[in-house]
Design a protein around this motif. Structure first.
Motif, mmCIF file in Angstrom:
data_model
loop_
_atom_site.group_PDB
_atom_site.id
_atom_site.type_symbol
_atom_site.label_atom_id
_atom_site.label_comp_id
_atom_site.label_asym_id
_atom_site.label_seq_id
_atom_site.Cartn_x
_atom_site.Cartn_y
_atom_site.Cartn_z
ATOM 1 N N GLY A 43 55.935 129.732 54.110
ATOM 2 C CA GLY A 43 56.951 130.503 53.393
ATOM 3 C C GLY A 43 58.350 130.223 53.917
ATOM 4 N N ALA A 44 58.493 130.167 55.236
ATOM 5 C CA ALA A 44 59.804 129.910 55.835
ATOM 6 C C ALA A 44 60.292 128.499 55.528
ATOM 7 N N ILE A 45 59.371 127.539 55.501
ATOM 8 C CA ILE A 45 59.754 126.169 55.127
ATOM 9 C C ILE A 45 60.266 126.147 53.694
ATOM 10 N N TYR A 46 59.613 126.881 52.824
ATOM 11 C CA TYR A 46 60.017 126.968 51.416
ATOM 12 C C TYR A 46 61.457 127.468 51.275
ATOM 13 N N THR A 47 61.879 128.382 52.141
ATOM 14 C CA THR A 47 63.231 128.948 52.039
ATOM 15 C C THR A 47 64.319 127.936 52.363
ATOM 16 N N MET A 48 63.961 126.822 52.965
ATOM 17 C CA MET A 48 64.972 125.803 53.274
ATOM 18 C C MET A 48 65.569 125.219 51.997
ATOM 19 N N GLU A 49 64.905 125.403 50.868
ATOM 20 C CA GLU A 49 65.397 124.926 49.571
ATOM 21 C C GLU A 49 66.408 125.890 48.945
ATOM 22 N N TRP A 50 66.459 127.125 49.432
ATOM 23 C CA TRP A 50 67.305 128.150 48.826
ATOM 24 C C TRP A 50 68.756 128.003 49.252
ATOM 25 N N ASP A 51 69.669 128.443 48.370
ATOM 26 C CA ASP A 51 71.101 128.415 48.680
ATOM 27 C C ASP A 51 71.447 129.379 49.808
ATOM 28 N N GLU A 52 70.866 130.557 49.767
ATOM 29 C CA GLU A 52 71.083 131.544 50.824
ATOM 30 C C GLU A 52 69.783 132.290 51.079
ATOM 31 N N VAL A 53 69.598 132.708 52.316
ATOM 32 C CA VAL A 53 68.366 133.378 52.719
ATOM 33 C C VAL A 53 68.735 134.693 53.397
ATOM 34 N N TRP A 54 68.074 135.755 52.989
ATOM 35 C CA TRP A 54 68.270 137.076 53.569
ATOM 36 C C TRP A 54 66.996 137.501 54.280
ATOM 37 N N CYS A 55 67.146 138.044 55.460
ATOM 38 C CA CYS A 55 66.006 138.567 56.208
ATOM 39 C C CYS A 55 66.013 140.082 56.053
ATOM 40 N N GLU A 56 64.879 140.629 55.614
ATOM 41 C CA GLU A 56 64.764 142.073 55.400
ATOM 42 C C GLU A 56 63.630 142.641 56.252
ATOM 43 N N CYS A 57 63.909 143.778 56.873
ATOM 44 C CA CYS A 57 62.914 144.445 57.701
ATOM 45 C C CYS A 57 63.273 145.925 57.783
ATOM 46 N N GLU A 58 62.269 146.787 57.813
ATOM 47 C CA GLU A 58 62.537 148.218 57.904
ATOM 48 C C GLU A 58 62.980 148.619 59.316
ATOM 49 N N LYS A 59 62.743 147.759 60.276
ATOM 50 C CA LYS A 59 63.110 147.998 61.664
ATOM 51 C C LYS A 59 64.351 147.154 61.989
ATOM 52 N N ASP A 60 65.176 147.599 62.912
ATOM 53 C CA ASP A 60 66.351 146.827 63.315
ATOM 54 C C ASP A 60 65.907 145.720 64.276
ATOM 55 N N ILE A 61 65.878 144.491 63.780
ATOM 56 C CA ILE A 61 65.447 143.352 64.595
ATOM 57 C C ILE A 61 66.605 142.383 64.836
ATOM 58 N N TYR A 62 67.816 142.842 64.633
ATOM 59 C CA TYR A 62 68.992 141.976 64.731
ATOM 60 C C TYR A 62 69.036 141.209 66.047
ATOM 61 N N HIS A 63 68.797 141.890 67.153
ATOM 62 C CA HIS A 63 68.902 141.227 68.459
ATOM 63 C C HIS A 63 67.833 140.158 68.655
ATOM 64 N N SER A 64 66.723 140.289 67.974
ATOM 65 C CA SER A 64 65.666 139.282 68.068
ATOM 66 C C SER A 64 66.011 138.015 67.294
ATOM 67 N N ILE A 65 66.739 138.170 66.181
ATOM 68 C CA ILE A 65 67.024 137.021 65.305
ATOM 69 C C ILE A 65 68.495 136.650 65.253
ATOM 70 N N GLU A 66 69.306 137.187 66.143
ATOM 71 C CA GLU A 66 70.760 137.013 66.026
ATOM 72 C C GLU A 66 71.225 135.571 66.062
ATOM 73 N N LYS A 67 70.471 134.648 66.661
ATOM 74 C CA LYS A 67 70.920 133.260 66.683
ATOM 75 C C LYS A 67 70.818 132.587 65.309
ATOM 76 N N PHE A 68 70.100 133.223 64.380
ATOM 77 C CA PHE A 68 69.965 132.693 63.026
ATOM 78 C C PHE A 68 70.900 133.381 62.021
ATOM 79 N N VAL A 69 71.530 134.460 62.427
ATOM 80 C CA VAL A 69 72.393 135.236 61.531
ATOM 81 C C VAL A 69 73.699 134.497 61.305
ATOM 82 N N ILE A 70 74.145 134.476 60.050
ATOM 83 C CA ILE A 70 75.433 133.842 59.732
ATOM 84 C C ILE A 70 76.394 134.864 59.152
#
Length: 70
Positions: A43-70
């Motif tokens: 699924g994540a490989i598939y998103t490489m084709e998209w113009d923009e990608v949003w990560c959604e989660c009910e929990k605050d995981i910002y600090h875990s994924i912050e190196k990928f946030v733009i």
């Protein structure tokens, strides 16, 4: 929580999936009407084709994924 992310290389994808796989709640990658599990390598490989990608989660995981946030 919803943040815009960038997964530009296969290394980014594998690292992102490894991080999200350790999270105990569902995490999704979305773009418009499309939605895939962020814990799925295919699924994540598939998103490489998209113009923009949003990560959604009910929990605050910002600090875990912050190196990928733009």
């Amino acid at each position: 929580m919803k943040v815009k992310i960038a997964l530009e290389t296969m290394s980014d994808v594998t690292n992102f999936v490894a991080i999200t796989s350790m999270i105990d709640v569902p995490v999704h990658l979305t773009h418009g009407n499309f939605r895939v599990s962020a814990k799925s390598l295919l699924g994540a490989i598939y998103t490489m084709e998209w113009d923009e990608v949003w990560c959604e989660c009910e929990k605050d995981i910002y600090h875990s994924i912050e190196k990928f946030v733009i």
